[in-house]
Motif scaffolding. Structure first.
Motif, PDB file in Angstrom:
ATOM      1  N   CYS A  13     -16.261  25.575 -19.205  1.00 40.09           N
ATOM      2  CA  CYS A  13     -17.688  25.435 -19.477  1.00 40.09           C
ATOM      3  C   CYS A  13     -17.934  24.510 -20.670  1.00 40.09           C
ATOM      4  O   CYS A  13     -17.359  24.713 -21.734  1.00 40.09           O
ATOM      5  CB  CYS A  13     -18.183  26.840 -19.794  1.00 40.09           C
ATOM      6  N   GLU A  16     -23.360  24.165 -20.730  1.00 42.76           N
ATOM      7  CA  GLU A  16     -24.018  24.711 -19.537  1.00 42.76           C
ATOM      8  C   GLU A  16     -25.006  25.812 -19.951  1.00 42.76           C
ATOM      9  O   GLU A  16     -25.327  26.697 -19.159  1.00 42.76           O
ATOM     10  CB  GLU A  16     -22.979  25.280 -18.544  1.00 42.76           C
ATOM     11  N   ASP A  95     -20.871  25.144 -12.956  1.00 41.36           N
ATOM     12  CA  ASP A  95     -22.113  24.392 -12.712  1.00 41.36           C
ATOM     13  C   ASP A  95     -22.750  24.702 -11.367  1.00 41.36           C
ATOM     14  O   ASP A  95     -23.664  24.003 -10.920  1.00 41.36           O
ATOM     15  CB  ASP A  95     -21.853  22.878 -12.848  1.00 41.36           C
ATOM     16  N   ARG A 204     -25.173  20.793  -7.986  1.00 41.99           N
ATOM     17  CA  ARG A 204     -24.943  21.056  -9.395  1.00 41.99           C
ATOM     18  C   ARG A 204     -26.213  21.515 -10.110  1.00 41.99           C
ATOM     19  O   ARG A 204     -27.289  20.971  -9.857  1.00 41.99           O
ATOM     20  CB  ARG A 204     -24.491  19.733 -10.029  1.00 41.99           C
ATOM     21  N   THR A 208     -25.311  15.450 -14.132  1.00 48.10           N
ATOM     22  CA  THR A 208     -23.873  15.228 -14.311  1.00 48.10           C
ATOM     23  C   THR A 208     -23.608  14.463 -15.609  1.00 48.10           C
ATOM     24  O   THR A 208     -24.419  13.646 -16.029  1.00 48.10           O
ATOM     25  CB  THR A 208     -23.259  14.450 -13.110  1.00 48.10           C
TER      26      THR A 208
END
Ligand SMILES: Nc1nc2c(ncn2[C@@H]2O[C@H](COP(=O)(O)OP(=O)(O)OP(=O)(O)O)[C@@H](O)[C@H]2O)c(=O)[nH]1
Ligand SMILES: [Mg+2]
Length: 238
Positions: A13, A16, A95, A204, A208
């Motif tokens: 992670c 996030e 994600d 997602r 990104t």
């Protein structure tokens, strides 16, 4: 608990924070343990994780800030895998792109095919952007040429495996290359107990931050070099 096995979910992670709480709330009950490993998050990921820890006994927030050329994806996975206590370990991004709810089906396929390690393959899938499909195809072909292995998704970030096979995976790579390494080593050391199981990729959460071209070239070089190097990897905790 699933089919008599306990299950740990390991998630790397970085930054996030915005959707971590939602993501964790959606994780099915059959995951006995959820280990989230932040690496150099500059947002509130760790604080959000600590908050989740207070209300969710299955959830543990770890921090591993080691990096290799700025990336700590592999370090995070190795730390999580090392800490996982269940008989089955599932690794997946945090994600929302991997179908962790599909585990009962994936484990069913593993049982049918006698697999101890499943790499969850997203390809072929025409909904995935063409440049990504092409990049993965090139790396798949490189693996075939150098290792004589047919792998359809050399960069899948979802793997399901028995905890007992961790020493056979010989994991060492702290950056993105943990992803090709885990498949190549599982294939090499587990033989027919390694296989790919088909999954569908999700969308997602958030934007990104991946540099596809840079990461892709990094993989191309690593897969080549790795063919000629012997590495010794992590052992699980007792
Ligand atoms: N621990 C750690 N996790 C990372 C790092 N970079 C990304 N991640 C996490 O690892 C997972 C994969 O990273 P992504 O940025 O989604 O990379 P990707 O899946 O190749 O690309 P997209 O999903 O298309 O953006 C995500 O859950 C990220 O939060 C890192 O350097 N360290
Ligand atoms: Mg991702």
């Amino acid at each position: 608990m699933l089919s008599g096995s306990t299950v740990s979910l390991v998630m790397p992670c970085r930054n996030e924070a915005k959707h971590l709480a939602q993501m964790v709330a959606d994780i099915p009950d059959f995951y006995d343990e959820i280990i989230c490993v932040s690496n150099k998050s500059s947002d509130d990921t760790v604080e959000v994780g600590r908050e989740i820890e207070r209300s969710n006994p299955r959830f543990e927030m770890l921090v591993d800030d080691r990096v290799a050329s700025g990336i700590g994806y592999g370090f995070a996975h190795m730390t999580g895998i090392n800490k996982a206590k269940s008989s089955i370990i599932v690794c997946a991004d945090s994600d929302g792109t991997y179908p962790i709810e599909d585990l009962p089906r994936i484990m069913g396929v593993m049982k049918e095919r006698g697999l101890s390690f499943a790499s969850c393959s997203r390809y072929p899938d025409k909904n995935i952007p063409l440049k990504l499909q092409l990049g993965v195809k090139i790396l798949n072909f490189e693996m075939f040429l150098l290792y004589a292995k047919v792998i359809h998704d050399s960069l899948s970030g979802m793997w399901v495996f028995e905890r007992d096979v961790v020493p056979s995976l010989h994991l060492t790579e702290g950056d993105w290359n943990l992803s090709p390494q885990i498949k190549l080593n599982a294939h090499k050391y587990l033989g027919p107990r390694f296989g790919e199981v088909r999954i569908r990729q999700g969308i997602r959460f958030g934007e990104t931050k991946q540099s596809y071209l840079k990461t892709g070239f990094g993989h191309l070089k690593w897969i080549f070099k790795n063919r000629f190097i012997q590495r010794k990897g992590i052992q699980p905790a007792d």
